[in-house]
Design a protein around this motif. Structure first.
Motif, PDB file in Angstrom:
ATOM      1  N   GLY A 210       4.252  -0.496   1.176  1.00 52.28           N
ATOM      2  CA  GLY A 210       4.386   0.937   0.978  1.00 52.28           C
ATOM      3  C   GLY A 210       3.128   1.648   0.519  1.00 52.28           C
ATOM      4  N   LYS A 211       2.031   0.918   0.443  1.00 52.44           N
ATOM      5  CA  LYS A 211       0.771   1.522  -0.015  1.00 52.44           C
ATOM      6  C   LYS A 211      -0.297   1.404   1.052  1.00 52.44           C
ATOM      7  CE  LYS A 211       1.501   0.839  -4.970  1.00 52.44           C
ATOM      8  NZ  LYS A 211       0.881   0.351  -6.243  1.00 52.44           N
ATOM      9  N   GLU A 212      -1.328   2.209   0.891  1.00 48.38           N
ATOM     10  CA  GLU A 212      -2.438   2.164   1.829  1.00 48.38           C
ATOM     11  C   GLU A 212      -3.326   0.945   1.539  1.00 48.38           C
ATOM     12  OE1 GLU A 212      -2.982   6.949   2.741  1.00 48.38           O
ATOM     13  OE2 GLU A 212      -4.556   5.839   1.687  1.00 48.38           O
ATOM     14  N   ARG A 213      -4.029   0.531   2.570  1.00 46.99           N
ATOM     15  CA  ARG A 213      -4.983  -0.566   2.405  1.00 46.99           C
ATOM     16  C   ARG A 213      -6.126  -0.074   1.516  1.00 46.99           C
ATOM     17  NH1 ARG A 213      -6.033  -4.131   7.659  1.00 46.99           N
ATOM     18  NH2 ARG A 213      -3.764  -3.896   7.538  1.00 46.99           N
ATOM     19  N   GLU A 214      -6.512  -0.893   0.532  1.00 42.68           N
ATOM     20  CA  GLU A 214      -7.520  -0.459  -0.421  1.00 42.68           C
ATOM     21  C   GLU A 214      -8.637  -1.492  -0.578  1.00 42.68           C
ATOM     22  OE1 GLU A 214      -5.589   0.068  -4.216  1.00 42.68           O
ATOM     23  OE2 GLU A 214      -5.310  -2.079  -4.517  1.00 42.68           O
TER      24      GLU A 214
ATOM     25  N   GLN B 149      -3.405  -4.782   0.751  1.00 40.61           N
ATOM     26  CA  GLN B 149      -2.389  -3.780   1.037  1.00 40.61           C
ATOM     27  C   GLN B 149      -1.057  -4.264   0.494  1.00 40.61           C
ATOM     28  OE1 GLN B 149      -2.075  -2.656   5.179  1.00 40.61           O
ATOM     29  NE2 GLN B 149      -1.109  -0.729   4.631  1.00 40.61           N
TER      30      GLN B 149
ATOM     31  N   ALA C   7      -0.235  -8.452  -2.971  1.00 47.12           N
ATOM     32  CA  ALA C   7      -0.560  -7.734  -1.743  1.00 47.12           C
ATOM     33  C   ALA C   7      -0.929  -8.739  -0.657  1.00 47.12           C
ATOM     34  CB  ALA C   7      -1.732  -6.776  -1.964  1.00 47.12           C
TER      35      ALA C   7
ATOM     36  N   GLU D  66       0.520  -6.481 -10.310  1.00 47.65           N
ATOM     37  CA  GLU D  66       0.038  -5.403  -9.439  1.00 47.65           C
ATOM     38  C   GLU D  66      -1.042  -5.856  -8.470  1.00 47.65           C
ATOM     39  OE1 GLU D  66       0.273  -5.374 -12.790  1.00 47.65           O
ATOM     40  OE2 GLU D  66      -1.367  -4.219 -13.708  1.00 47.65           O
TER      41      GLU D  66
END
Length: 128
Positions: free
Chosen positions: A42-46, A39, A92, A89
Motif C-alpha cells: 500500500g505504499k510507494e517504492r522508496e 516497497q 517490505a 516498519e
C-alpha cells in the motif's frame, strides 16, 4: 544489458539482522549507481541506500542511517545491504536497481524513475 537478482530476504524478529544481496550480470560501468529501494504494501517504492559503483560513495535514507550498510564487491559483481536493529516498519519487498546515467545527476538519484534496471525483489519481514 544488465540483470539484477536479489536474494537473502526472510523473516526476522525485531532487533535482529539480515543481509540481502544483489548479483549483477552484464557490464556495470563507471557511470553506474546501484541502489536499494523498498516497497511496503500500500505504499510507494522508496529509496533506502545507494552506492556509486566506481568510487563506492554511499548514501542513506535518514530512516536507516546508522542501522543499514550498503556495500559492493566488484570482483563478485554483487551488491549487499546489511540490515541491523531491524524494526517492523522495515518490512517490505527490497529491490535492487541500477542506473547507467549516474554521472548525469547533481545529487544522488533517489527516485525510482531514475533507474533503468531492476531486480525482481526479495521479501523482508520483521516481526514484533
Amino acid at each position: 544489458q544488465v540483470t539484477l537478482v536479489e536474494s537473502g530476504g526472510g523473516l526476522v524478529q525485531a532487533g535482529g539482522s539480515l543481509r540481502v544481496s544483489c548479483l549483477t550480470a552484464g557490464r556495470i560501468g563507471n557511470t553506474y549507481v546501484v541502489t536499494w529501494f523498498r516497497q511496503a504494501p500500500g505504499k510507494e517504492r522508496e529509496f533506502v541506500a545507494g552506492i556509486t559503483w566506481s568510487d563506492g560513495d554511499t548514501y542513506y535514507d535518514d530512516s536507516v542511517k546508522g542501522r543499514f550498510t550498503i556495500s559492493r564487491n566488484n570482483a563478485k559483481n554483487t551488491l549487499y545491504l546489511q540490515m541491523n536493529s531491524l524494526k517492523p516498519e522495515d518490512t517490505a519487498v527490497y529491490y535492487c536497481a541500477a542506473s547507467s546515467n549516474g554521472d548525469l545527476f547533481v545529487e544522488y538519484p533517489r527516485l525510482p524513475r531514475h533507474y533503468n534496471y531492476w531486480g525482481q525483489g526479495t521479501q523482508v519481514t520483521v516481526s514484533s
